[in-house]
Every structure is written in structure tokens, then in C-alpha cells.
Design a protein around this motif. Sequence first.
Motif, PDB file in Angstrom:
ATOM      1  N   VAL A   1       0.837  -1.213   0.000  1.00  0.00           N
ATOM      2  CA  VAL A   1       0.000   0.000   0.000  1.00  0.00           C
ATOM      3  C   VAL A   1       0.867   1.256   0.000  1.00  0.00           C
ATOM      4  O   VAL A   1       0.531   2.261  -0.639  1.00  0.00           O
ATOM      5  CB  VAL A   1      -0.935  -0.018   1.226  1.00  0.00           C
ATOM      6  CG1 VAL A   1      -1.597   1.334   1.435  1.00  0.00           C
ATOM      7  CG2 VAL A   1      -1.978  -1.112   1.079  1.00  0.00           C
ATOM      8  N   GLY A   2       1.970   1.184   0.715  1.00  0.00           N
ATOM      9  CA  GLY A   2       2.818   2.355   0.950  1.00  0.00           C
ATOM     10  C   GLY A   2       2.936   2.550   2.441  1.00  0.00           C
ATOM     11  O   GLY A   2       1.949   2.894   3.092  1.00  0.00           O
ATOM     12  N   GLU A   3       4.122   2.311   2.996  1.00  0.00           N
ATOM     13  CA  GLU A   3       4.278   2.378   4.456  1.00  0.00           C
ATOM     14  C   GLU A   3       4.057   3.784   5.008  1.00  0.00           C
ATOM     15  O   GLU A   3       3.565   3.946   6.128  1.00  0.00           O
ATOM     16  CB  GLU A   3       5.671   1.879   4.848  1.00  0.00           C
ATOM     17  CG  GLU A   3       5.850   0.386   4.706  1.00  0.00           C
ATOM     18  CD  GLU A   3       7.134  -0.091   5.353  1.00  0.00           C
ATOM     19  OE1 GLU A   3       7.065  -0.673   6.445  1.00  0.00           O
ATOM     20  OE2 GLU A   3       8.213   0.136   4.767  1.00  0.00           O
ATOM     21  N   PHE A   4       4.426   4.775   4.223  1.00  0.00           N
ATOM     22  CA  PHE A   4       4.239   6.164   4.676  1.00  0.00           C
ATOM     23  C   PHE A   4       3.968   7.025   3.449  1.00  0.00           C
ATOM     24  O   PHE A   4       4.701   7.949   3.127  1.00  0.00           O
ATOM     25  CB  PHE A   4       5.475   6.642   5.431  1.00  0.00           C
ATOM     26  CG  PHE A   4       5.250   7.880   6.256  1.00  0.00           C
ATOM     27  CD1 PHE A   4       4.131   8.007   7.057  1.00  0.00           C
ATOM     28  CD2 PHE A   4       6.172   8.917   6.230  1.00  0.00           C
ATOM     29  CE1 PHE A   4       3.922   9.154   7.819  1.00  0.00           C
ATOM     30  CE2 PHE A   4       5.987  10.062   6.992  1.00  0.00           C
ATOM     31  CZ  PHE A   4       4.862  10.183   7.790  1.00  0.00           C
ATOM     32  N   GLY A   5       2.851   6.693   2.779  1.00  0.00           N
ATOM     33  CA  GLY A   5       2.488   7.392   1.564  1.00  0.00           C
ATOM     34  C   GLY A   5       1.859   8.746   1.825  1.00  0.00           C
ATOM     35  O   GLY A   5       1.710   9.168   2.980  1.00  0.00           O
ATOM     36  N   PRO A   6       1.451   9.451   0.769  1.00  0.00           N
ATOM     37  CA  PRO A   6       0.854  10.785   0.931  1.00  0.00           C
ATOM     38  C   PRO A   6      -0.351  10.808   1.859  1.00  0.00           C
ATOM     39  O   PRO A   6      -0.518  11.753   2.646  1.00  0.00           O
ATOM     40  CB  PRO A   6       0.465  11.164  -0.504  1.00  0.00           C
ATOM     41  CG  PRO A   6       1.390  10.369  -1.370  1.00  0.00           C
ATOM     42  CD  PRO A   6       1.623   9.082  -0.645  1.00  0.00           C
ATOM     43  N   TYR A   7      -1.213   9.781   1.775  1.00  0.00           N
ATOM     44  CA  TYR A   7      -2.400   9.777   2.633  1.00  0.00           C
ATOM     45  C   TYR A   7      -2.008   9.613   4.098  1.00  0.00           C
ATOM     46  O   TYR A   7      -2.533  10.313   4.974  1.00  0.00           O
ATOM     47  CB  TYR A   7      -3.371   8.668   2.228  1.00  0.00           C
ATOM     48  CG  TYR A   7      -4.570   8.614   3.151  1.00  0.00           C
ATOM     49  CD1 TYR A   7      -5.587   9.554   3.036  1.00  0.00           C
ATOM     50  CD2 TYR A   7      -4.667   7.653   4.153  1.00  0.00           C
ATOM     51  CE1 TYR A   7      -6.671   9.539   3.896  1.00  0.00           C
ATOM     52  CE2 TYR A   7      -5.750   7.624   5.016  1.00  0.00           C
ATOM     53  CZ  TYR A   7      -6.756   8.572   4.881  1.00  0.00           C
ATOM     54  OH  TYR A   7      -7.833   8.561   5.750  1.00  0.00           O
ATOM     55  N   GLN A   8      -1.088   8.676   4.372  1.00  0.00           N
ATOM     56  CA  GLN A   8      -0.665   8.498   5.759  1.00  0.00           C
ATOM     57  C   GLN A   8       0.030   9.738   6.302  1.00  0.00           C
ATOM     58  O   GLN A   8      -0.122  10.065   7.481  1.00  0.00           O
ATOM     59  CB  GLN A   8       0.268   7.289   5.881  1.00  0.00           C
ATOM     60  CG  GLN A   8      -0.446   5.956   5.804  1.00  0.00           C
ATOM     61  CD  GLN A   8      -0.053   5.195   4.561  1.00  0.00           C
ATOM     62  OE1 GLN A   8      -0.042   5.760   3.467  1.00  0.00           O
ATOM     63  NE2 GLN A   8       0.267   3.923   4.708  1.00  0.00           N
ATOM     64  N   LYS A   9       0.737  10.432   5.444  1.00  0.00           N
ATOM     65  CA  LYS A   9       1.397  11.668   5.897  1.00  0.00           C
ATOM     66  C   LYS A   9       0.377  12.704   6.327  1.00  0.00           C
ATOM     67  O   LYS A   9       0.554  13.382   7.344  1.00  0.00           O
ATOM     68  CB  LYS A   9       2.283  12.226   4.777  1.00  0.00           C
ATOM     69  CG  LYS A   9       3.520  11.382   4.492  1.00  0.00           C
ATOM     70  CD  LYS A   9       4.330  11.943   3.337  1.00  0.00           C
ATOM     71  CE  LYS A   9       5.550  11.073   3.047  1.00  0.00           C
ATOM     72  NZ  LYS A   9       6.322  11.550   1.888  1.00  0.00           N
ATOM     73  N   ARG A  10      -0.717  12.822   5.562  1.00  0.00           N
ATOM     74  CA  ARG A  10      -1.760  13.787   5.936  1.00  0.00           C
ATOM     75  C   ARG A  10      -2.471  13.355   7.219  1.00  0.00           C
ATOM     76  O   ARG A  10      -2.740  14.184   8.101  1.00  0.00           O
ATOM     77  CB  ARG A  10      -2.763  13.931   4.790  1.00  0.00           C
ATOM     78  CG  ARG A  10      -2.197  14.626   3.553  1.00  0.00           C
ATOM     79  CD  ARG A  10      -3.312  14.999   2.586  1.00  0.00           C
ATOM     80  NE  ARG A  10      -3.981  13.815   2.028  1.00  0.00           N
ATOM     81  CZ  ARG A  10      -3.612  13.212   0.915  1.00  0.00           C
ATOM     82  NH1 ARG A  10      -2.548  13.653   0.239  1.00  0.00           N
ATOM     83  NH2 ARG A  10      -4.270  12.160   0.463  1.00  0.00           N
ATOM     84  N   ALA A  11      -2.770  12.055   7.325  1.00  0.00           N
ATOM     85  CA  ALA A  11      -3.454  11.564   8.523  1.00  0.00           C
ATOM     86  C   ALA A  11      -2.591  11.732   9.772  1.00  0.00           C
ATOM     87  O   ALA A  11      -3.069  12.189  10.828  1.00  0.00           O
ATOM     88  CB  ALA A  11      -3.835  10.094   8.338  1.00  0.00           C
ATOM     89  N   VAL A  12      -1.318  11.386   9.653  1.00  0.00           N
ATOM     90  CA  VAL A  12      -0.407  11.517  10.787  1.00  0.00           C
ATOM     91  C   VAL A  12      -0.215  12.991  11.147  1.00  0.00           C
ATOM     92  O   VAL A  12      -0.122  13.345  12.332  1.00  0.00           O
ATOM     93  CB  VAL A  12       0.947  10.848  10.469  1.00  0.00           C
ATOM     94  CG1 VAL A  12       2.003  11.213  11.506  1.00  0.00           C
ATOM     95  CG2 VAL A  12       0.779   9.329  10.405  1.00  0.00           C
TER      96      VAL A  12
END
Length: 485
Positions: A10-21
Motif C-alpha cells: 500500500v505504501g508504508e508512509f504514503g501521501p495519505y498516511q502523511k496527511r493523517a499523521v
Amino acid sequence: MDLDEALKLVGEFGPYQKRAVAVLVLTQVYMACQSMLIVLVGFTPEYRIEQHQQQDGVPVSQHVTFTENVDSIVTEWFLIKQQAYKVSLAGSLFFAGLLIGNVVFGPLSDKIGRRPVYLTGLFFEVVFGYVTAFASSYEVFAASRFLVGLMNGGIGLVCFVLTQEYVGKSYWAMTGTLTSMTFAVGIALFGAVGYLIQPWRSLATAANSSGVLFFLLSVSLPESPRWLYSQGRAERAEEVLRFMASRNGNAVKHLMLQRVGVSKAGNHKSRGAGILQLIIHPVLRLRTMVLMYSGVLWADSGAGETSGSRYVNVAMYGLVELPAYPLCIYFINKHWAGRRKSMASFLCLAGSACLCTTFIPENAGALLSVTSLALVGKLMVSAAFNIAYVYTSELYPTVIRNAGLGVCSMSCRVGGILAPFVPSMRALHTSMPFTVFCLSGLSAGCLGLLLPETLNRPAAETLEELGSPGLGRVLESKVRHHALS
């Protein structure tokens, strides 16, 4: 595939996770403001008491005049003399709420999910925060501070866990450190906001209003896929992972998680026992004892008095910890240091710094003084505490991760209760407080070496993935590999 393999796809730290984090990390600014609110709104200015007397000299009334132009709960409700204890009581009620929130919200989020507990807690913290700002009496103010502390202590841990469970394990150290660092920055920002907005009701309103923004941004956050997977809800976890993948721009067509049998995710040992497993399970019991002891030490290290501008003091309280976080990020990801050795080393260095203060003469220079060594000790303990948070989340399985963090965080509140008594030990000997800190740091560091290393090792999802203590290190876990039946 297992969850860690799916996150790599999926992506360990993709754009979506960056925004959520980013949303979760920035929420720490709001929680830091609530934690430090009483320091500024409860400030006691200088005052004088004028007594009006009759002709026979018997005083009949008293008039209090505040000599400083300060607007605080003290000046509004005249919390002076016999009523002065109410300021400290309001602060104590907040931290009592923190303690209870740590213990209650952790197991609750392990049972019903991270997202509902986090959103509910954040919503009510904002509501009670406004009750604080518009309190009509001290009693309402004090009750609201307890309720804000209850929510703050609970969602702080859930927020921390979510920042890690949204991303791959290789990024846990970074997201965990960013969370702690942003909290420290939030404390410093609150000092600046307090200087610009000095009326206490306006300050309480301003500090609380950012929570509305963060709540609205958090509503769209998904449930933790790692928690869903640990509960045997693989289909729902796959939906969340596919959603993340689409937001990351990855076209994942064949994402199917390994189904875990009833013996692994659905039994009562993983989901029904809750916080009691921290006492019953032999591995978790020993880990919890070591981590709780380290937590008490960290809280004790904050004991002390400050003088000067209250706004500068609040800002420095947060800023003084910032140099510790780059050290954490550097060391804990190195194979020759890792989590275990880094935490133990920082604790031992903190104890050694306190030991050295007993040998410093009073006429020593500014570079090598008791104050400078005490500051070094505080930096070392701050680094160790940040590592302990990241380390703790990796040592506990997903099904009981929040409960473990909650109990260990509770020990910090116990340390906060003990902290004011440590400086009073100077009555026995001037070096006694530093001796206590020294022995605590060295002993906590040595005990920390009993914990297993978690760097580059898969995170446990269930209790069954923890082995019994082996013949080697007593707290070492044995991750069992389950094959598809």
C-alpha cells in the motif's frame, strides 16, 4: 500476506498516511495547551489587604487590592489566603483526570476500536474546554478541569497509537518522536499565546478553539487497519488498506490478508481479558514492571521550582526538551543501538549526571555547574522517555497496546505525586535529591537491558505471538510464525 507485507504494498508512509499523521500530530498542540492552562490562568499576582476598622479598633471588613494588572481565576474569585489552595486543587484535579483517562481509555480502545474512542474523547474535551472558559463559579471550573484531564489523558494515548498503526513499522520511531516533539512545541506556543492573550477567559477560549478544527479534520480518519486485523476483521482491514492505497496512488488489485483462525484472533485470551493480561501474562507482567519503574523516574526528574516571567517559564518548559528528539531519531534506528540500548544508555547517563552534581563545588564556573548538569540530566531523561513511548508500543501486542501504554503512562502520574517530596530531602543532606535521581536512573537503565530489542522485528498482533520467558533474557519474546492451514 500479513499486515506488514500489505502495508509495504500500500505504501508504508504514503501521501495519505502523511496527511493523517499530520492531523494527529498537530492535535498534540491542542492537548499541550490544555495541559498547561492552569499555569497561566491560575497565576497569583501581588496583592495587599486593607482592613477597615471602627473607632474602637475592631476590624469589621477587609478589602483586597491586587497591585498587578492581571486577569486570572485568582483575581476573579479571590483565591488567596485560605482559598489559595483551590488553584493547586484545580491543577491536581486535571492530573487526576489524566491518570484515570490513561487507565480507562486504553483498554476501551483495545476493545471497541481506536477511532470511536479518539473522536468521542476529543469531542468531549472540546466541550468541557468551553465549560472551563465560561465557568460561572470556581466549582464549575474545577469540575471541568477534571473532565478535560480525563479526556486529554485518554485520547493522547489513542492518538499516539494511531500515528503508528497507520504506517509501516519502520516508521514507528519517527511518528512517535514527532508526536512527543509536537507536544513540547505546543507547550512553547502556549507560552507565546498566553503573553498575547492575557485575560484568562479569552486565553482559555483561544486555547480550546483549535480543538474544534482538529476534531473536524479527524472525522474522516479511518479505523486502524492493524487493530481491525488483530480482532479477526480481515475484510474490513482490507477495505481500509485499499482506501489508503488509492489515496496514495497505488493500484492494488490483489490485496488479501492472511486469515487468522479462531485460536489466534477470536478467542477470549486475545480480546476478553483486557488489562488483566498485563498482570496475568508472564512476559507482559515483567515488561510492564520495568516500564512503569522508568515512568516514575521520568516524572520525578521534573521536580523543581522556577522563577522569572511565567510566559518564558512555560515556553522554556517545552523548548528545553527539543534537543533530545533528534538524538532519539538518530540512535534508535541504528542497529548497534536500537531501542533497548538507547533507552538504557540515556537513563544511565541521566543518573550519572545527577551523581556528578554532588562533586561540583559551589564556586564552579557556569559551564560546569549544578544547573548545567541538571539540565543535561533532564535532556537525557526526556530522550529516554520518548524512546520508552515508542518502545512500549512495540513491546505490547496490538490487542492490548493501548492498555499497556495507559498503565505505563499512569506510572508517570504516580511519579508526579512523589516528585514534590524529593527536593524536601535536602533537609537530610544537600545531595540527597540528586542521589535519589542518580540511583533511580542507573537502576532503571540496568533493568531496561532485560527488555527485548524490537528494532527491525515484526510487531506482535495477538497475545499468542508472545512466548513464555526463555532461558536467555527473561523478558525476551519469541514470535511464532503461523502458517496457513
